[in-house]
Design an enzyme around this catalytic site. Structure first.
Site, short mmCIF file in Angstrom:
data_model
loop_
_atom_site.label_atom_id
_atom_site.label_comp_id
_atom_site.label_asym_id
_atom_site.label_seq_id
_atom_site.Cartn_x
_atom_site.Cartn_y
_atom_site.Cartn_z
CB SER A 22 -23.27 24.22 -4.00
OG SER A 22 -24.46 24.98 -3.95
CE1 TYR A 35 -22.34 25.35 1.02
CE2 TYR A 35 -23.43 26.60 -0.72
CZ TYR A 35 -23.17 25.41 -0.10
OH TYR A 35 -23.71 24.24 -0.59
CB ILE A 67 -31.49 19.02 -3.07
CG1 ILE A 67 -30.67 19.26 -4.34
CG2 ILE A 67 -31.80 17.54 -2.88
CD1 ILE A 67 -31.33 18.82 -5.63
CE LYS A 121 -20.45 22.84 -0.79
NZ LYS A 121 -20.12 21.42 -0.59
#
Length: 254
Positions: free
Chosen positions: A147, A161, A194, A165
């Site tokens: 990410s 998170y 995205i 990542k």
């Protein structure tokens, strides 16, 4: 050099119809690869039915080591080989939808570990399961979806998170060194905003503020992963390639 006929691929995160995993699976199959697809719920069988005949599906939790072993075993059983492995799972899960976000002062150790398990442990377990077959291939390709958050940038309330990542990129670089002499390339792809099944209205709004003025599509991320899976990418390894519409280079926001 862009032909994947005669090769077998495994792709995780193929549950959502608008997700990166499903877009990757569709592209690899169009390029000629035989497929095993995986998802965290039984809906992966619906996606497999939309792919070419002979596509195998494995439903299971990738934080369970047995699931990744089943994926690798399924490819060997059906196709006698595994040449390409793409790990798209992570971030969100239909099977475990509870958020794992928050500031450090509000986050429990249990929540922290849950995010690392979903986003980093699962990547480790998948790589561990598929690498023996990729090394036997002589031209194996392992691609991990990381990410923008973590490896390059940060978001409010997303420490777990982001850490996970960033860890995926470290994992990719270490694996790239370890497996290079066996002909395996290992790379990460770092998407920005995205437009997938899980994109929120807030994330959509943020996508409008990128230099290109929109969120990216799953197909645009899949295109890069497709290239990394080909013989043409044999000398590209250990890299984290960004697909973000210029978001990470713009000092100003519209």
């Amino acid at each position: 050099m862009l032909d994947l006929h005669g090769r077998a691929a495994a792709v995780t995160g193929v549950g959502g119809p608008r997700g990166i995993g499903f877009a990757v699976a569709g592209l690899l199959s169009a390029m000629g690869a035989a497929l095993v697809v995986s998802g965290g719920s039984e809906r992966v069988h619906e996606r497999a039915a939309e792919l070419p005949a002979g596509t195998a599906a494995v439903a299971g939790d990738l934080t369970d080591e047995a699931t990744s072993r089943r994926i690798a075993d399924e490819a060997i059983m059906r196709f006698g080989r595994l040449d390409i492995a793409v790990h798209c799972a992570g971030m969100t899960s239909v099977a475990q939808p509870e958020p794992e976000a928050g500031r450090i002062t509000d986050m429990s150790l249990r929540t922290w570990r849950a995010s690392l398990s979903r986003n980093l442990d699962a990547a480790f377990l998948f790589a561990k399961a598929v690498l023996p077959a990729l090394e036997s291939s002589g031209a194996g390709r392992l691609v991990m979806v990381a990410s923008l958050t973590g490896p390059l940038m940060a978001m409010n309330g997303e420490i777990a998170y982001g850490a996970a990542k960033a860890g995926v990129v470290g994992l990719v670089r270490g694996l790239a060194v370890d497996s290079a002499r066996a002909g395996v390339t290992v790379n990460a792809v770092a998407p920005g905003w995205i437009a997938t099944d899980s994109q929120t209205p807030y994330e959509h709004e943020q996508g409008l503020r990128t230099p290109v003025g929109r969120s990216g599509t799953a197909a645009e991320v899949a295109g890069l992963i497709g290239y990394l899976s080909t013989p043409s990418a044999a000398y590209l390894t250990g890299q984290c390639l960004v697909v973000d519409g210029g978001n990470s280079i713009a000092e100003e926001r519209a």
